[in-house]
Design an enzyme around this catalytic site. Structure first.
Site, PDB file in Angstrom:
ATOM      1  N   CYS A  88      -3.073   3.766  16.557  1.00 38.66           N
ATOM      2  CA  CYS A  88      -3.627   3.023  15.424  1.00 38.66           C
ATOM      3  C   CYS A  88      -4.491   1.869  15.931  1.00 38.66           C
ATOM      4  O   CYS A  88      -4.032   1.005  16.683  1.00 38.66           O
ATOM      5  CB  CYS A  88      -2.505   2.489  14.534  1.00 38.66           C
ATOM      6  SG  CYS A  88      -3.098   1.365  13.258  1.00 38.66           S
TER       7      CYS A  88
ATOM      8  N   HIS B 148      -4.287   1.697   8.501  1.00 39.40           N
ATOM      9  CA  HIS B 148      -3.311   0.612   8.641  1.00 39.40           C
ATOM     10  C   HIS B 148      -3.672  -0.343   7.511  1.00 39.40           C
ATOM     11  O   HIS B 148      -4.827  -0.806   7.431  1.00 39.40           O
ATOM     12  CB  HIS B 148      -3.465  -0.043  10.018  1.00 39.40           C
ATOM     13  CG  HIS B 148      -2.493  -1.152  10.311  1.00 39.40           C
ATOM     14  ND1 HIS B 148      -1.663  -1.152  11.421  1.00 39.40           N
ATOM     15  CD2 HIS B 148      -2.234  -2.319   9.662  1.00 39.40           C
ATOM     16  CE1 HIS B 148      -0.935  -2.268  11.441  1.00 39.40           C
ATOM     17  NE2 HIS B 148      -1.269  -2.988  10.373  1.00 39.40           N
TER      18      HIS B 148
ATOM     19  N   HIS C 170      -4.848  -2.903   5.064  1.00 38.80           N
ATOM     20  CA  HIS C 170      -5.650  -4.108   5.299  1.00 38.80           C
ATOM     21  C   HIS C 170      -6.311  -4.541   4.008  1.00 38.80           C
ATOM     22  O   HIS C 170      -6.628  -3.721   3.148  1.00 38.80           O
ATOM     23  CB  HIS C 170      -6.695  -3.903   6.401  1.00 38.80           C
ATOM     24  CG  HIS C 170      -7.575  -2.705   6.208  1.00 38.80           C
ATOM     25  ND1 HIS C 170      -7.159  -1.419   6.464  1.00 38.80           N
ATOM     26  CD2 HIS C 170      -8.850  -2.602   5.781  1.00 38.80           C
ATOM     27  CE1 HIS C 170      -8.141  -0.573   6.224  1.00 38.80           C
ATOM     28  NE2 HIS C 170      -9.182  -1.259   5.787  1.00 38.80           N
TER      29      HIS C 170
HETATM   30  P1  AMP Z   1     -11.807   0.431   5.527  1.00 41.42           P
HETATM   31  O1  AMP Z   1     -13.093   1.202   5.583  1.00 41.42           O
HETATM   32  O2  AMP Z   1     -11.504  -0.161   4.206  1.00 41.42           O
HETATM   33  O3  AMP Z   1     -10.669   1.249   6.104  1.00 41.42           O
HETATM   34  O4  AMP Z   1     -12.020  -0.828   6.467  1.00 41.42           O
HETATM   35  C1  AMP Z   1     -11.927  -0.776   7.852  1.00 41.42           C
HETATM   36  C2  AMP Z   1     -12.735  -1.920   8.369  1.00 41.42           C
HETATM   37  O5  AMP Z   1     -12.413  -2.112   9.726  1.00 41.42           O
HETATM   38  C3  AMP Z   1     -14.254  -1.712   8.312  1.00 41.42           C
HETATM   39  O6  AMP Z   1     -14.838  -2.723   7.497  1.00 41.42           O
HETATM   40  C4  AMP Z   1     -14.683  -1.814   9.767  1.00 41.42           C
HETATM   41  O7  AMP Z   1     -15.925  -2.458   9.935  1.00 41.42           O
HETATM   42  C5  AMP Z   1     -13.547  -2.608  10.374  1.00 41.42           C
HETATM   43  N1  AMP Z   1     -13.351  -2.416  11.791  1.00 41.42           N
HETATM   44  C6  AMP Z   1     -13.295  -1.245  12.468  1.00 41.42           C
HETATM   45  N2  AMP Z   1     -13.060  -1.464  13.767  1.00 41.42           N
HETATM   46  C7  AMP Z   1     -12.967  -2.811  13.923  1.00 41.42           C
HETATM   47  C8  AMP Z   1     -12.744  -3.676  15.047  1.00 41.42           C
HETATM   48  N3  AMP Z   1     -12.557  -3.196  16.273  1.00 41.42           N
HETATM   49  N4  AMP Z   1     -12.739  -5.003  14.839  1.00 41.42           N
HETATM   50  C9  AMP Z   1     -12.911  -5.508  13.593  1.00 41.42           C
HETATM   51  N5  AMP Z   1     -13.119  -4.748  12.503  1.00 41.42           N
HETATM   52  C10 AMP Z   1     -13.154  -3.420  12.657  1.00 41.42           C
END
Ligand code: AMP
Length: 112
Positions: free
Chosen positions: A3, A96, A98
């Site tokens: 994850c 996960h 968020h």
């Molecule tokens: P969701 O599309 O709602 O699942 O949101 C996932 C979010 O995680 C997206 O806005 C991505 O830009 C963000 N994300 C993915 N990888 C990372 C990372 N390594 N650091 C910070 N944000 C990330």
């Protein structure tokens, strides 16, 4: 551990921290969709809103108890949006739980 957000919590993948306590981690989104875009996550692995139960829902309350402070400390002054994408139709890309905090500018009046 596969994850992505669990790996961020463990420090295996770097992130820009916005807030942390024993149960919660908040960090800046890597691809911001607003001038301020923060993700708030529980340290315990919950897949999505669909994984919230009476056993683990206290963490959701704790997240929301801290959201105003996180937004304020990030410099958001005039309102913000909190979003959680759940499942494929909502384009959830990280499985996960968020909560996105979006702010720092006038946001669209459309949510979808
Ligand atoms: P969701 O599309 O709602 O699942 O949101 C996932 C979010 O995680 C997206 O806005 C991505 O830009 C963000 N994300 C993915 N990888 C990372 C990372 N390594 N650091 C910070 N944000 C990330």
């Amino acid at each position: 551990m596969s994850c992505l957000f669990c790996r961020i919590i463990n420090g295996e993948i770097p992130s820009k921290k916005a807030f942390e306590n024993e149960n919660i981690y908040a960090f800046y989104d890597i691809a911001p969709q607003a001038p301020v875009h923060i993700l708030v996550i529980p340290k315990m692995h919950i897949e999505s809103v669909d994984g919230i139960t009476s056993e683990n829902s206290r963490i959701v309350a704790e997240i929301f108890e801290n959201v105003p402070k996180i937004a304020k400390e990030a410099g958001i002054e005039n309102g913000y949006r909190v979003i959680s994408n759940c499942g494929d139709d909502a384009c959830q890309s990280v499985h996960h739980l968020h909560f996105h905090i979006l702010g720092g500018a006038q946001l669209s009046d459309k949510m979808a």
